[in-house]
Write a protein that holds these residues in place. Sequence first.
Motif, mmCIF file in Angstrom:
data_model
loop_
_atom_site.group_PDB
_atom_site.id
_atom_site.type_symbol
_atom_site.label_atom_id
_atom_site.label_comp_id
_atom_site.label_asym_id
_atom_site.label_seq_id
_atom_site.Cartn_x
_atom_site.Cartn_y
_atom_site.Cartn_z
ATOM 1 N N ILE A 378 -22.420 12.374 25.038
ATOM 2 C CA ILE A 378 -22.257 12.829 26.553
ATOM 3 C C ILE A 378 -23.339 14.027 26.764
ATOM 4 O O ILE A 378 -23.265 14.815 26.033
ATOM 5 C CB ILE A 378 -20.988 13.201 26.802
ATOM 6 N N GLY A 426 -16.510 14.591 35.886
ATOM 7 C CA GLY A 426 -16.641 14.064 36.918
ATOM 8 C C GLY A 426 -15.671 14.557 38.420
ATOM 9 O O GLY A 426 -15.806 13.902 39.179
ATOM 10 N N GLU A 429 -19.471 16.869 41.288
ATOM 11 C CA GLU A 429 -20.979 16.393 41.031
ATOM 12 C C GLU A 429 -21.904 17.399 40.904
ATOM 13 O O GLU A 429 -21.881 18.414 41.859
ATOM 14 C CB GLU A 429 -20.971 15.362 42.173
ATOM 15 N N THR A 436 -24.664 12.294 31.800
ATOM 16 C CA THR A 436 -24.598 11.007 31.340
ATOM 17 C C THR A 436 -23.706 10.747 30.114
ATOM 18 O O THR A 436 -23.471 11.571 29.390
ATOM 19 C CB THR A 436 -26.275 10.528 31.014
ATOM 20 N N VAL A 437 -23.552 9.247 30.227
ATOM 21 C CA VAL A 437 -22.330 8.772 29.106
ATOM 22 C C VAL A 437 -23.148 7.598 28.583
ATOM 23 O O VAL A 437 -23.438 6.549 29.099
ATOM 24 C CB VAL A 437 -20.934 8.317 29.602
ATOM 25 N N ASP A 441 -25.735 7.397 34.115
ATOM 26 C CA ASP A 441 -25.448 8.351 34.914
ATOM 27 C C ASP A 441 -23.999 8.443 35.366
ATOM 28 O O ASP A 441 -23.279 7.285 35.501
ATOM 29 C CB ASP A 441 -26.332 8.279 36.190
ATOM 30 N N LEU A 442 -23.227 9.391 35.075
ATOM 31 C CA LEU A 442 -21.783 9.269 35.411
ATOM 32 C C LEU A 442 -21.400 8.878 36.775
ATOM 33 O O LEU A 442 -20.459 8.417 37.327
ATOM 34 C CB LEU A 442 -21.113 10.927 35.292
ATOM 35 N N ARG A 443 -22.438 9.274 37.541
ATOM 36 C CA ARG A 443 -22.070 8.764 39.041
ATOM 37 C C ARG A 443 -21.878 7.334 39.389
ATOM 38 O O ARG A 443 -21.966 6.791 40.204
ATOM 39 C CB ARG A 443 -23.216 9.427 40.112
ATOM 40 N N ALA A 447 -14.978 6.974 38.294
ATOM 41 C CA ALA A 447 -14.670 8.273 38.016
ATOM 42 C C ALA A 447 -13.210 8.256 37.460
ATOM 43 O O ALA A 447 -12.952 9.003 36.532
ATOM 44 C CB ALA A 447 -14.611 9.339 39.167
ATOM 45 N N TRP A 450 -13.466 7.137 33.943
ATOM 46 C CA TRP A 450 -13.911 7.919 33.055
ATOM 47 C C TRP A 450 -12.916 9.238 32.769
ATOM 48 O O TRP A 450 -12.770 9.666 31.605
ATOM 49 C CB TRP A 450 -15.412 8.604 33.717
#
Length: 637
Positions: A378, A426, A429, A436-437, A441-443, A447, A450
């Motif tokens: 991560i 998350g 933002e 990032t995972v 990108d986490l977006r 959410a 995650w």
Amino acid sequence: MSIRAEVDAFEPARGPWWTRIRTRLRERRVAGAQLRSLLPYAGTGLVAGTLAVHALAGAAPVAFMVGTGLALQSLMDDGAMGWLVLAVAAFLLQQLLAPVQLVLSRKVARRVDAACVERLTDFALREATLAGLERPDVADRLSQADEAFEQWMFTPGAAVEGGLALAARYTQLIGSIAVLAVAFGPWAALAGAAVALIARLGQTEAFHRWGQLIRRFRPLRRRVSYIRELATSTRAAKEIRTLGLVDWLDGRLLTESRGVLDPMWTWRRRVYGQPFLAYTAVALIGSVIALLLVARAGADVGVAAVSVAVQAILLCGRFGVIFPESDVKLVYGRSAWEAMLEFEAITRRTPGGRVPDGRVSPETPWGGVAPLVASDAIRLEGVHFGYPGGHPVLDGLNLELAAGTSTALIGVNGAGKTTLVKLLTGIYEPGAGAVTVDGVDLRALDADVWQRSFAVTFQDYLRYQMPLRENVAMGAIDHREDDDGIRSELVRVGLGDLLDDLPAGLDTPLTRALPGGRDLSGGQWQRIALARSLFAVRHGASVLVLDEPTAQLDARGEAEFYDAFLDLTRGVTSLVISHRFSSVRRADRIVVLDGGRIEEAGTHDELVALGGRYSRMFEVQARRFGAPDDVRTEAAR
């Protein structure tokens, strides 16, 4: 602009009368659309039935009025008895329908309110962003909605109930105008209609303006509520009494209350003063004209018809009063609904992306989507973040949490450590950069999915006033029946003896406010929070975050945590935040956060040898334990 200045600056719409009418009609259309959007919650059948009953109840007084008038006129004829029967039947019908109206109206309100409460809680928990929830204007709106549902008076359901109840009033009005038209011609009917509608316009205009204005007092009212809560709750009772704050708090409550009431009273006089007198004068003139028209034709139509007409005109004049079953509910109930809609609009998070292919498991209890597990790392890459109106908290931060390793994060108060955790999970933002995972990108991820990967103990962890079982199982609530797992984690964090002492075991409420309940010390509560996170790891969480996990533990508890650190973090990607170096020195990697960036990184020995900020902080803390020669030994204990 301050709250009081904003209230004082409030002015009604100005301009030509036709512009004001057009604006008001547009606002009425918006209000009508808002209420109509609530009707599906009540159900089509119930709404139609309620409207029919209201309309019938509204027609009954008109039938009674006509029946008594015609019966009086037909006293010398055989038809008098028939009209009298009609009047009696209308009277009885009105009395019988009154409780039916009440039952149906309350049923409509309950259905709508139940749906709104579910919608509000579901949105707050699932859709609202934490950053949005923390805004003061959102707190005002949420406070208004919560207050409405706590009192169960001026709720969105009450607004729908009040809107439907208008059917009875307007049925009466239409019937009265029809009676005037038939008995005395169109001019009398027109005068009666003008009296009713103008009086009604004045009343609703004042109510609408007051409804707009009262919402501006929400921040001031929230402050009064906070002071009142301090004075009446046990939360601050010890400090208030021991510090001698009773008189000060009493004076503060009086000051804050007058700060709300004085401008409210002033504006109430403005809203209901001169404008209301003007509308009343117009309605009075219309009533006089209608009565003169009736009197002029009275000799030709008879006493009975005049009596009926006078009753009809009086009924039209009654439109200039507050309708207790409608008006207050419409104004305040719709205001609560508007607050809910604004709350949703302000706090709604942008839709998340999709879960990468291959991460779906129909066996999971979360709608078929399994928690995400980072197989590589991560990363926070060039992350910038700042709160509104403040300086940047994180400024180009780069951090990597390798999968399956433990990372310790240290820094001074206010360095942004907890903010970093909220970005990592998350909840927030980044303003720039990315989390990032495994390079995604986490977006672009869901959410909710995650966040199910995390077992987090925040510094301000919650103390649930619930049984011990739920307090631990909150980490994986779908597994709350796993008694063996709960007991195992309680023993693991050093609460085995406590469990044996509780009268009802896992079902003992952790609050003295409930029968058979027990309260815990601060250190015991912190161990409960740790057990909650470990229980989440037991049932699938792959990222463990501990924010100041030993802050309320005594020296023995801290030493126990230190000894168990490797066992607690083994096999999971972990991040530990602490000011106490004995809690972090065994981590695989230690990073120092300063100035919104990672200033140093390495193992404990590497950072001490580096002689930088970590080394200086470590030496300062370690001096409390003994002579310089024994620093490392004592600090480790």
